[in-house]
Design an enzyme around this catalytic site. Structure first.
Site, PDB file in Angstrom:
ATOM      1  N   ASP A  20     -52.856 -35.900 -70.029  1.00 16.20           N
ATOM      2  CA  ASP A  20     -52.632 -36.320 -68.645  1.00 16.20           C
ATOM      3  C   ASP A  20     -53.929 -36.952 -68.144  1.00 16.20           C
ATOM      4  O   ASP A  20     -54.967 -36.302 -68.130  1.00 16.20           O
ATOM      5  CB  ASP A  20     -52.263 -35.098 -67.800  1.00 16.20           C
ATOM      6  CG  ASP A  20     -51.872 -35.427 -66.374  1.00 16.20           C
ATOM      7  OD1 ASP A  20     -52.369 -36.431 -65.831  1.00 16.20           O
ATOM      8  OD2 ASP A  20     -51.086 -34.661 -65.781  1.00 16.20           O
ATOM      9  N   SER A  68     -46.819 -33.575 -59.651  1.00 16.24           N
ATOM     10  CA  SER A  68     -48.167 -33.850 -59.160  1.00 16.24           C
ATOM     11  C   SER A  68     -48.381 -33.303 -57.748  1.00 16.24           C
ATOM     12  O   SER A  68     -48.211 -32.099 -57.524  1.00 16.24           O
ATOM     13  CB  SER A  68     -48.425 -35.362 -59.240  1.00 16.24           C
ATOM     14  OG  SER A  68     -49.794 -35.659 -59.140  1.00 16.24           O
ATOM     15  N   HIS A 110     -48.973 -38.368 -67.502  1.00 15.12           N
ATOM     16  CA  HIS A 110     -48.822 -37.691 -66.221  1.00 15.12           C
ATOM     17  C   HIS A 110     -47.414 -37.802 -65.628  1.00 15.12           C
ATOM     18  O   HIS A 110     -46.823 -36.801 -65.227  1.00 15.12           O
ATOM     19  CB  HIS A 110     -49.844 -38.225 -65.214  1.00 15.12           C
ATOM     20  CG  HIS A 110     -49.772 -37.554 -63.877  1.00 15.12           C
ATOM     21  ND1 HIS A 110     -50.040 -36.205 -63.715  1.00 15.12           N
ATOM     22  CD2 HIS A 110     -49.435 -38.021 -62.642  1.00 15.12           C
ATOM     23  CE1 HIS A 110     -49.895 -35.876 -62.441  1.00 15.12           C
ATOM     24  NE2 HIS A 110     -49.511 -36.955 -61.771  1.00 15.12           N
TER      25      HIS A 110
END
Length: 250
Positions: A195, A94, A225
């Site tokens: 996600d 991320s 995610h």
């Protein structure tokens, strides 16, 4: 927060002088990447997984930091690995993916390759357009933690998203996206099919702008995610080692 501690491993001879810098994501902690980092360490690689400033404590603490603080910690660990190891890779989830991408843009061929899991370079959330006003009205909004398909698994992260820090993250995104053509290193992109935090367009943006000739795109069919704690964690582990060994051997 108990469990949010940084992780490091010095590496062993069988690791072949390989170092890996690993970065967790926004509002998260090293806990979300600890199994991945441990697997890399088990191969004998030197591994550094620092806790980014403002993370693993309170969201209010994070709100008093900015992206330059986060990347400074990563750069310090990167320079140590470059001094200690023959070949150094960077990895991130991320926001961590964006941070290590920025390091790769700045350090060029010193970094042998990038391993990215659902990297964040943009958002489709309409609230982002209102962020300059919103962050003056409220210090935080609801959190984004624990987007995990695997039942019973929880990410150690904040239940609130601090808006001053979020605004700084958007500044990092703009710089990183601008300089994506500077990325020429081999890239391993591991992307979840579903996600709920980072849109698919984020990975598409990366793939459309980097200059790398060696790009491996792995789809994670059974994870959300935080795929590093999800059903496909073993895929991330296995493909990462395959990537490191192939790239370092040329």
């Amino acid at each position: 927060m108990p469990g949010a501690e940084a992780f490091s491993s010095p590496g062993r001879p069988k690791g072949g002088g390989v170092g890996v810098l690993v970065s967790h994501g926004f509002t998260g902690s090293p806990q979300s990447l600890r199994p991945w980092a441990q697997h890399l360490a088990d191969q004998g690689y030197a591994v550094r997984l620092p806790r980014l400033p403002g993370h693993g404590t309170t969201w209010q603490s994070l709100n008093r930091t900015q992206w330059q603080d986060w990347i400074a910690v990563l750069e310090r660990e990167l320079l140590r690995l470059l001094d200690e190891c023959d070949t150094v890779f960077v990895a991130g989830l991320s926001l961590g993916g964006a941070l290590v991408t920025r390091l790769a843009e700045e350090h060029g061929p010193s970094i042998a390759g990038l391993m990215l899991v659902n990297p964040a370079y943009r958002s489709d959330d309409p609230r982002m357009r209102a962020l300059p006003v919103l962050r003056r009205l409220a210090p935080s909004i609801a959190g984004i933690a624990s987007d995990i398909r695997l039942a019973g698994v929880t990410e150690l992260a904040y239940d609130r998203t601090p808006l001053h820090a979020l605004s700084s993250m958007l500044q990092l995104w703009a710089l990183t996206v601008r300089d994506l053509p500077e990325i020429t290193q081999p890239v391993l992109l591991m992307q979840s099919d579903e996600d709920h935090v980072v849109p698919a367009s984020s990975s598409e943006l990366l793939l459309s702008r980097i200059s790398s000739a060696d790009v491996t795109h792995v789809r994670l069919a059974d994870s959300y995610h935080v795929a590093t704690l999800d059903h496909d964690a073993h895929v991330i582990h296995d493909r990462s080692v395959e990537f490191v060994e192939r790239v370092r051997r040329g």
